[in-house]
Enzyme design. Structure first.
Site, mmCIF file in Angstrom:
data_model
loop_
_atom_site.group_PDB
_atom_site.id
_atom_site.type_symbol
_atom_site.label_atom_id
_atom_site.label_comp_id
_atom_site.label_asym_id
_atom_site.label_seq_id
_atom_site.Cartn_x
_atom_site.Cartn_y
_atom_site.Cartn_z
ATOM 1 N N GLN A 1 0.835 -1.204 0.000
ATOM 2 C CA GLN A 1 0.000 0.000 0.000
ATOM 3 C C GLN A 1 0.865 1.247 0.000
ATOM 4 O O GLN A 1 1.581 1.501 0.963
ATOM 5 C CB GLN A 1 -0.920 0.014 1.217
ATOM 6 C CG GLN A 1 -1.899 1.177 1.220
ATOM 7 C CD GLN A 1 -2.812 1.169 2.424
ATOM 8 O OE1 GLN A 1 -2.380 0.887 3.524
ATOM 9 N NE2 GLN A 1 -4.079 1.468 2.215
ATOM 10 N N GLY A 2 0.796 2.039 -1.060
ATOM 11 C CA GLY A 2 1.562 3.278 -1.172
ATOM 12 C C GLY A 2 0.661 4.492 -1.033
ATOM 13 O O GLY A 2 0.425 5.209 -2.019
ATOM 14 N N SER B 1 0.555 6.647 2.379
ATOM 15 C CA SER B 1 1.126 7.668 3.262
ATOM 16 C C SER B 1 2.416 8.245 2.694
ATOM 17 O O SER B 1 3.176 7.555 2.011
ATOM 18 C CB SER B 1 1.399 7.068 4.642
ATOM 19 O OG SER B 1 0.207 6.661 5.262
ATOM 20 N N SER C 1 3.113 -0.704 3.530
ATOM 21 C CA SER C 1 2.963 -2.052 4.060
ATOM 22 C C SER C 1 3.406 -3.104 3.048
ATOM 23 O O SER C 1 2.948 -3.104 1.910
ATOM 24 C CB SER C 1 1.503 -2.308 4.455
ATOM 25 O OG SER C 1 1.035 -1.302 5.315
ATOM 26 N N GLU D 1 -10.523 -1.331 4.147
ATOM 27 C CA GLU D 1 -9.407 -1.465 5.085
ATOM 28 C C GLU D 1 -9.867 -1.265 6.527
ATOM 29 O O GLU D 1 -9.452 -1.970 7.432
ATOM 30 C CB GLU D 1 -8.316 -0.446 4.747
ATOM 31 C CG GLU D 1 -7.078 -0.578 5.633
ATOM 32 C CD GLU D 1 -6.002 0.434 5.255
ATOM 33 O OE1 GLU D 1 -6.320 1.387 4.527
ATOM 34 O OE2 GLU D 1 -4.857 0.261 5.687
#
Length: 373
Positions: free
Chosen positions: A121-122, A124, A156, A239
């Site tokens: 997951q990109g 933040s 993550s 999520e």
């Protein structure tokens, strides 16, 4: 939502329970939590077994009761968690299923279900954090590709991922919540640098990701250009609303283990501890009801923020209680499962959006309070 189990659903539970009893003893040893390549192999291997047995798509199944039964039975049996498959299976996959084109669903969803491909997951960024509207990573259109430059943090599973669900700014002149697009970026292309971050628990499940003129095909955009904020809300609803469902079941199991340990050690005689365990039991009971509600809703919407907010704090209190029960020597033993879980629980009030962000969502979108009140 009718949660009365039919004969067919009870038969499903029996078949699943029998399959778990046959399969779990044949699994290889659980790898070192700090060894993410080994964990990827273990987690994807488990996903392949689920796929071969016909259980791989349970998180995407339209039947909420079967999904709830699956969560209950796998946790009660001590089956492996989704692990490295968390992003692909629990929110990138559902997002593509809901918002992707037929070709995108055909390309990306089957490898996730088979355990062939892992996603990270990109979202933040160093200057944005949970305030995703402040993201600065740029994507400039160049023919049939976007040229992406910027950096991400707390990404993550980036260390072992094949794909990244990536948020980029495609219109820098648009208002903050507009001008954002949701891309599927391959992690093995030129210009992607991954730098793992070691957490307090000693693992590297997060990473910094640096993007230097990375070319991502326009065909990899999910949703319309500059409509990424809306697509992102779909991702976050999965999520926050359903991705933690299995963990709620696991915490209820841990709570029962704590009560059993307290009885064995005599700590149960402490009325303060008993009240605390009782209150936690009530809280996780309510959280499980919220899980049932969210799972039955499919994409749970802002109700996911309620679950995420309360679950994060209940999980921390659960493992704080475990640390007190273990005492000073046990609480510092990193090899004890509860110790590692306690350390990792500290991140839960940040992960998937901070508690402050969740409170704002609840206040503004559920309670209808004005911004800044």
């Amino acid at each position: 939502m009718d949660l009365t189990y039919t004969e067919a659903e009870q038969a499903y539970r029996g078949e699943l329970r029998a399959w778990l009893a046959r399969t779990l003893p044949t699994l290889p040893p659980v790898p070192d939590p700090a060894d993410w390549p080994a964990r990827r192999a273990y987690d994807t291997g488990w996903q392949r077994r689920l796929h071969e047995a016909g259980y791989a798509d349970v998180h995407w199944n339209a039947d909420p009761t079967r999904r709830l039964i699956f969560l209950e039975e796998t946790e009660l049996a001590g089956a492996p968690y989704v692990g490295a498959n968390f992003v692909g299976l629990l929110h990138a996959g559902p997002t593509i299923a809901a918002e992707g084109t037929a070709g995108q669903r055909e390309r990306w969803l089957p490898p996730v279900l088979r355990g062939d491909e892992v996603w990270c997951q990109g979202f933040s960024e160093p200057g944005a954090g949970s305030d995703l509207a402040s993201l600065r990573t740029r994507a400039v259109r160049d023919g049939d590709a976007y040229v992406v430059t910027g950096s991400k943090i707390w990404t993550s599973h980036a260390e072992v991922a094949d794909w990244c669900e990536l948020l980029v700014r495609t219109d820098p002149d648009a208002p903050r919540h507009r001008g954002i697009s949701w891309l599927a970026m391959p992690m093995d292309v030129s210009g992607v640098t991954v730098r793992p971050l070691r957490t307090l628990a000693g693992t590297t499940e997060f990473a910094e990701v640096f993007l230097d003129e990375v070319r991502v095909p326009v065909a990899n955009r999910v949703g319309a250009e500059n409509d990424g904020w809306r697509v992102t809300m779909v991702t976050l609803s999965f999520e926050r609303g359903t991705a933690f469902a299995g963990e709620v079941v696991a915490c209820r199991r841990t709570l029962r283990e704590l009560a059993r340990t307290a009885r064995e050690t005599g700590a149960w005689d402490d009325p303060v501890l008993r009240r605390r365990l009782g209150r936690l039991a009530a809280e996780f009971g309510v959280l499980w009801r919220l899980v049932q509600w969210n799972v039955s809703a499919g994409a749970p919407g802002v109700g996911g923020s309620v679950l995420k907010l309360r679950y994060s704090h209940a999980r921390q209190e659960l493992y704080d209680t475990a640390a007190e029960l273990l005492g000073p020597s046990g609480a510092l033993d990193a090899d004890r499962p509860w110790t590692a879980d306690r350390l990792s629980s500290l991140s839960y009030t940040i992960a998937a959006g901070t508690s402050q962000i969740q409170r704002n969502i609840v206040a503004e979108r559920i309670l209808g309070l004005p911004k800044g009140a």
